[in-house]
Design an enzyme around this catalytic site. Structure first.
Site, short mmCIF file in Angstrom:
data_model
loop_
_atom_site.label_atom_id
_atom_site.label_comp_id
_atom_site.label_asym_id
_atom_site.label_seq_id
_atom_site.Cartn_x
_atom_site.Cartn_y
_atom_site.Cartn_z
N SER A 1 21.54 -35.82 -51.27
CA SER A 1 21.67 -34.35 -51.23
C SER A 1 21.96 -33.75 -52.60
CB SER A 1 22.77 -33.94 -50.24
OG SER A 1 24.04 -34.36 -50.71
N GLY A 2 22.30 -34.57 -53.57
CA GLY A 2 22.63 -34.06 -54.91
C GLY A 2 21.38 -33.81 -55.74
N TYR A 3 21.60 -33.37 -56.97
CA TYR A 3 20.45 -33.07 -57.83
C TYR A 3 19.66 -34.32 -58.21
CZ TYR A 3 22.39 -28.36 -58.48
OH TYR A 3 22.85 -27.09 -58.29
N CYS B 1 22.89 -39.64 -68.51
CA CYS B 1 21.83 -38.83 -69.14
C CYS B 1 22.04 -38.70 -70.65
CB CYS B 1 21.76 -37.47 -68.47
SG CYS B 1 23.33 -36.58 -68.38
N ASN C 1 17.79 -34.21 -68.17
CA ASN C 1 18.92 -35.02 -67.71
C ASN C 1 18.70 -35.60 -66.33
OD1 ASN C 1 19.23 -32.12 -67.18
ND2 ASN C 1 21.02 -32.73 -66.00
#
Lengths: 354, 54
Positions: A14-16, A151, A321
């Site tokens: 569900s995160g980026y 990143c 990133n």
């Protein structure tokens, strides 16, 4: 003859980073995304959290304890949580690719120093291979446990590898990293320590700010030191961007090193690399690495400038990133591991203008 | 093809380069001027530098 697609599941989808894994893997021709987990959003449609995926998938989030077995498991869960559950995850797939910070560092004491807690599974640290094909491609061909770098660390490691390999620097290398807001993840506003740091991520605070959130000793410093062997000091600033990382690395030149030697080192180090481009130009819209034009792409652009009179050099790196700094790099590792063409699923060149 | 006097990168030229012709290095994007055709000689072309800090 047809081959069955490789089944993959994404933990913490569900995160980026999870969203970018989904975006890339749903378009990957040799992969079937079989599951995406989120305890918080269990039962809800994936495209509710990642609306750019509407019409591309009917997947719903699965609770993490309902995982079955898959060919490959991507872990995009927060650090600490990943190491806590790692024995369970390792039973779910033959190949595990971790995007958290938990298995990046070899030394548990260094982990404790930079992350503030003792490592929960120190005996497993050495079983993970480092997931950056530009440095460890051969190791990745047979790796069943892969840990991809952070990143900013990825940008700095790729930028500084020629510096380390060709002995270009004398003394300390200073890394000034700049990052967009997506690097803070989807829960930063809600989960800042005691709710205090979280408020700093509100749009009202972040917009227009150049926030020096780690003036010294950013966590990724340890990864860069481990990977390059250089003496590195790192700070980081949050800038007015959603995506993108840029690192500006400065150092004194080693004796006898001039601009020609620096250019030669970068040219030789990255000849033939599919996702590293040397950008050190005298003319053009972006003469040095610029994250703005890399959004969505898996490229890491690296460049340099040399002041021979002062005996100093500046090396610059940029990437998205969430892609080369996370999901895209993880998929590149998968491609290497499974012997697929390295660009598979990662052809998108970025946007201009953007 | 010729070598860039700035970075030693590859410079792609027309079949018969003319004196005063401006070409660009594929690697460092430096603008180069053909100052002699025989033997082929390239030199840095004049340019205006960026300055955003004034």
């Amino acid at each position: 003859m047809t081959c069955a697609p490789t089944t993959v599941a994404i933990v913490g989808a569900s995160g980026y980073i999870g969203g970018e894994l989904l975006r890339i893997l749903l378009g990957h021709p040799l992969v079937e995304v079989a599951a995406a987990t989120s305890d918080r959003f269990a039962g809800r449609r994936v495209d509710g959290r990642h609306p750019n995926l509407r019409g591309l998938t009917d997947l719903t989030f699965l609770p993490v304890d309902r995982l079955r077995t898959y060919d490959v498991l991507f872990l995009a869960a927060p650090h600490r949580e990943t190491m806590r559950r790692i024995p369970y995850f390792l039973r779910r797939a033959g190949c595990v690719i971790d995007l958290s910070a938990d298995f990046r560092l070899r030394d548990p004491a260094v982990y404790a120093k930079y992350y503030g807690v003792p490592h929960a599974e120190p005996a497993l640290l050495a079983t993970f291979r480092r997931g950056l094909p530009e440095l460890w491609r051969d190791e990745l061909r047979t790796a069943d446990r892969i840990s991809v770098p952070g990143c900013m660390a990825a940008a700095a490691i790729i930028s500084l590898a020629p510096v380390a390999d060709y002995g270009l620097a004398a003394g300390v290398v200073t890394v000034d990293a700049r990052t967009g807001s997506s690097g803070s993840g989807t829960t930063a506003v809600m989960t800042g320590p005691g709710g205090r740091a979280g408020a700093a991520h509100l749009h009202a605070e972040r917009s227009g700010a150049l926030r020096v959130f780690a003036p010294t000793g950013h966590r990724h410093e340890a990864e860069i030191i481990q990977a390059t062997g250089l003496s590195v000091r790192m700070g980081a600033t949050g800038v007015e961007a959603v995506r993108g990382v840029q690192v500006v690395c400065t150092f004194a030149l080693a004796a006898g090193v001039d601009e020609q030697a620096v250019r030669g080192a970068f040219r030789k180090r990255y000849a033939g690399e599919p996702f590293v481009r040397i950008v050190a130009q005298r003319r053009g819209l972006y003469r040095y690495p610029e994250p703005k034009i890399l959004s969505g792409s898996n490229f890491c652009d690296v460049g340099f400038a040399v002041d021979e009179q002062a005996g100093r050099a500046t090396v610059i790196g940029a990437l998205d990133n969430l892609v080369k700094g996370g999901a895209g790099n993880a998929v590149q590792c998968l491609n290497v591991r499974l012997g697929w063409p390295e660009r598979t699923g990662l052809e998108f060149p970025g946007l201009h203008p953007n | 093809m010729a070598s860039c006097p700035e970075c030693e990168g590859t410079v792609v030229l027309t079949e018969r380069p003319q004196v005063s012709e401006i070409v660009e290095c594929s690697e460092c994007a430096t603008e180069l001027e053909v100052v002699a055709a025989e033997p082929l000689t390239l030199a840095l072309a004049p340019e205006v530098e960026e300055d955003w800090g004034e």
